[in-house]
Design an enzyme around this catalytic site. Structure first.
Site, short mmCIF file in Angstrom:
data_model
loop_
_atom_site.label_atom_id
_atom_site.label_comp_id
_atom_site.label_asym_id
_atom_site.label_seq_id
_atom_site.Cartn_x
_atom_site.Cartn_y
_atom_site.Cartn_z
N LYS A 188 30.06 -18.60 -21.80
CA LYS A 188 28.80 -17.72 -21.54
C LYS A 188 28.28 -17.77 -20.30
O LYS A 188 28.04 -16.92 -19.63
CB LYS A 188 27.91 -18.50 -22.58
CG LYS A 188 28.18 -18.65 -23.93
CD LYS A 188 27.14 -19.23 -24.83
CE LYS A 188 27.04 -20.78 -24.70
NZ LYS A 188 28.03 -21.51 -24.97
N ARG A 194 20.11 -20.59 -31.03
CA ARG A 194 21.15 -21.33 -31.26
C ARG A 194 20.86 -21.92 -32.88
O ARG A 194 21.92 -22.78 -33.17
CB ARG A 194 21.13 -22.74 -30.24
CG ARG A 194 22.22 -22.92 -29.67
CD ARG A 194 21.79 -24.12 -28.81
NE ARG A 194 23.13 -24.87 -28.33
CZ ARG A 194 23.48 -24.56 -27.24
NH1 ARG A 194 22.85 -23.59 -26.26
NH2 ARG A 194 24.46 -25.38 -26.85
N ARG A 207 35.80 -29.49 -16.92
CA ARG A 207 34.93 -28.38 -16.08
C ARG A 207 34.18 -29.44 -15.15
O ARG A 207 33.65 -30.31 -15.27
CB ARG A 207 33.76 -27.92 -17.19
CG ARG A 207 32.44 -27.38 -16.35
CD ARG A 207 31.59 -26.42 -17.28
NE ARG A 207 31.12 -27.33 -18.15
CZ ARG A 207 30.35 -26.87 -19.43
NH1 ARG A 207 30.10 -25.43 -19.23
NH2 ARG A 207 29.83 -27.64 -20.23
N ARG A 255 29.16 -32.41 -15.93
CA ARG A 255 27.85 -32.69 -16.83
C ARG A 255 28.12 -33.91 -17.52
O ARG A 255 29.04 -34.29 -18.15
CB ARG A 255 27.92 -31.49 -17.66
CG ARG A 255 27.04 -30.54 -17.06
CD ARG A 255 27.12 -29.19 -17.81
NE ARG A 255 26.89 -29.09 -19.32
CZ ARG A 255 26.86 -28.05 -20.09
NH1 ARG A 255 26.72 -26.86 -19.72
NH2 ARG A 255 26.76 -28.38 -21.25
N ARG A 274 29.27 -31.67 -30.01
CA ARG A 274 28.65 -30.23 -29.74
C ARG A 274 29.54 -29.32 -30.68
O ARG A 274 28.67 -28.33 -31.16
CB ARG A 274 28.67 -29.79 -28.06
CG ARG A 274 27.94 -30.82 -27.27
CD ARG A 274 28.19 -30.83 -25.95
NE ARG A 274 28.15 -29.75 -25.40
CZ ARG A 274 29.04 -29.39 -24.19
NH1 ARG A 274 29.69 -30.48 -23.50
NH2 ARG A 274 28.97 -28.27 -23.48
P1 AP5 Z 1 31.36 -22.08 -19.20
O1 AP5 Z 1 31.33 -20.65 -18.84
O2 AP5 Z 1 30.73 -23.11 -18.34
O3 AP5 Z 1 31.05 -22.16 -20.65
P2 AP5 Z 1 29.74 -22.16 -21.63
O4 AP5 Z 1 29.93 -21.07 -22.75
O5 AP5 Z 1 28.54 -21.59 -20.63
O6 AP5 Z 1 29.69 -23.54 -22.19
P3 AP5 Z 1 28.49 -24.55 -22.02
O7 AP5 Z 1 29.00 -25.91 -22.30
O8 AP5 Z 1 27.59 -24.52 -21.13
O9 AP5 Z 1 27.61 -24.47 -23.63
P4 AP5 Z 1 26.85 -25.19 -24.27
O10 AP5 Z 1 26.27 -24.14 -25.38
O11 AP5 Z 1 27.48 -26.34 -24.88
O12 AP5 Z 1 25.95 -25.80 -23.32
P5 AP5 Z 1 24.30 -25.52 -22.70
O13 AP5 Z 1 24.28 -25.74 -21.52
O14 AP5 Z 1 23.97 -24.19 -23.35
O15 AP5 Z 1 33.15 -22.49 -19.32
C1 AP5 Z 1 33.35 -23.74 -19.63
C2 AP5 Z 1 34.46 -24.13 -18.77
O16 AP5 Z 1 35.70 -23.16 -19.06
C3 AP5 Z 1 34.39 -23.89 -17.30
O17 AP5 Z 1 35.28 -25.08 -16.66
C4 AP5 Z 1 35.21 -22.60 -16.80
O18 AP5 Z 1 35.45 -22.45 -15.51
C5 AP5 Z 1 36.14 -22.43 -17.98
N1 AP5 Z 1 36.31 -21.15 -18.40
C6 AP5 Z 1 35.39 -20.38 -18.72
N2 AP5 Z 1 35.87 -18.90 -19.16
C7 AP5 Z 1 37.37 -19.13 -19.20
C8 AP5 Z 1 38.46 -18.25 -19.37
N3 AP5 Z 1 38.44 -17.15 -19.87
N4 AP5 Z 1 39.87 -19.06 -19.44
C9 AP5 Z 1 39.76 -20.35 -18.64
N5 AP5 Z 1 38.81 -21.22 -18.50
C10 AP5 Z 1 37.51 -20.47 -18.44
O19 AP5 Z 1 23.69 -26.57 -23.72
C11 AP5 Z 1 23.75 -28.11 -23.47
C12 AP5 Z 1 22.77 -28.63 -24.25
O20 AP5 Z 1 21.51 -28.31 -24.23
C13 AP5 Z 1 22.99 -28.62 -25.89
O21 AP5 Z 1 24.02 -29.48 -26.37
C14 AP5 Z 1 21.66 -29.13 -26.55
O22 AP5 Z 1 21.41 -30.31 -26.49
C15 AP5 Z 1 20.76 -28.47 -25.32
N6 AP5 Z 1 20.38 -27.09 -25.47
C16 AP5 Z 1 20.68 -25.93 -24.81
N7 AP5 Z 1 20.13 -24.79 -25.51
C17 AP5 Z 1 19.35 -25.13 -26.80
C18 AP5 Z 1 18.85 -24.38 -27.61
N8 AP5 Z 1 18.80 -22.97 -27.59
N9 AP5 Z 1 18.33 -25.09 -28.65
C19 AP5 Z 1 18.43 -26.64 -28.61
N10 AP5 Z 1 19.21 -27.13 -27.70
C20 AP5 Z 1 19.57 -26.32 -26.81
MG MG Z 2 26.86 -22.77 -20.13
#
Ligand code: AP5
Ligand code: MG
Ligand code: ZN
Length: 217
Positions: free
Chosen positions: A13, A88, A127, A160, A171
């Site tokens: 994402k 989410r 990552r 992270r 997660r």
């Molecule tokens: P990346 O692009 O960073 O993936 P992402 O989908 O953004 O994954 P996140 O870990 O950020 O998602 P998340 O939903 O767990 O975390 P968030 O910050 O939203 O890619 C990941 C890795 O893969 C990178 O190293 C990248 O280089 C690599 N990659 C990407 N695409 C690739 C490809 N095609 N091929 C190979 N490699 C690739 O949330 C964190 C925490 O915040 C949650 O756990 C929760 O506690 C809280 N939170 C956030 N939003 C909410 C909400 N709406 N409600 C409640 N709690 C929330």
């Molecule tokens: Mg992200």
């Protein structure tokens, strides 16, 4: 244009958002990024959020919904937004529907990035991201030119707190229980587009661009 990037942790994402905002005149709103800023600044919200994030649990809906209501009303969000990591839960999705209606806006498309779970674990535990400009790297799939240093700004690369194997597994479970139901929610509304996210970032982005070009017309 308002679009949701849906997908499990590590689905890409954030990576795809970086590309979209370069080509389209819209901003990315990542609830995860906003919460991590609050944690860093040690605000009240940050302290509460950290207790959930460190375990890989979701921060309570009322906190997230209030936060997004404020964010979506700001000036820079009026031209278009990518919602990354929000909604989410079904409760968040319903709150978003109401909020957009109140603001006289509509959701254009929900893009769901599909990636197998074993691939996600490998991606997340490798990552790193830049502590200054936030650019994301992957030690296996897209390493920086110099170890530990951002290619773009020279900033220090960090991990992270929630990218350790144990928290990653939780997660992914939380995703299955609470977020995956959104796929059917948006399918029923007729605005869901599934994309195979288990290809190179460029290939994935090509599909996203095709979808977005059709919306603009
Ligand atoms: P990346 O692009 O960073 O993936 P992402 O989908 O953004 O994954 P996140 O870990 O950020 O998602 P998340 O939903 O767990 O975390 P968030 O910050 O939203 O890619 C990941 C890795 O893969 C990178 O190293 C990248 O280089 C690599 N990659 C990407 N695409 C690739 C490809 N095609 N091929 C190979 N490699 C690739 O949330 C964190 C925490 O915040 C949650 O756990 C929760 O506690 C809280 N939170 C956030 N939003 C909410 C909400 N709406 N409600 C409640 N709690 C929330
Ligand atoms: Mg992200
Ligand atoms: Zn940087």
């Amino acid at each position: 244009m308002i679009l949701i990037l849906l997908g499990a942790p590590g689905a890409g994402k954030g990576t795809q958002s970086e590309r979209i905002i370069e080509d389209y005149n819209i901003i990315q709103i990542s609830t995860g990024d906003i919460l991590r800023e609050e944690v860093k600044k040690e605000t009240e919200l940050g302290k509460i959020a950290k207790s959930y994030m460190d375990k890989g649990e979701l921060v309570p809906d009322d906190i997230i919904i209030g936060m997004m209501e404020n964010r979506l009303k700001q000036d820079d969000a009026q031209n278009g937004v990518i919602l990354d990591g929000f909604p989410r839960t079904i409760a968040q999705a319903e709150a978003l529907d109401k909020l957009l209606e109140k603001l006289g806006k509509k959701l254009d498309v929900v893009i769901n990035l599909e990636v197998p779970f074993d691939v996600l674990v490998n991606r997340l535990t490798a990552r790193v991201y830049c502590s200054v400009c936030k650019k994301t790297y992957n030690l296996i799939f897209s390493p920086p030119k110099i170890e530990g240093v951002c290619d773009v700004c020279g900033g220090r690369l960090v991990r992270r707190d929630d990218d350790n194997e144990e928290t990653v597994k939780n997660r992914l479970n939380v995703y299955l229980e609470q977020t995956q139901p959104l796929i059917d929610y948006y399918k029923e509304k007729g605005i869901l587009k599934n994309i195979d996210g288990n290809r190179s970032p460029d290939e994935v982005y090509n599909d996203i661009k095709n979808i977005l070009e059709n919306i603009k017309k």
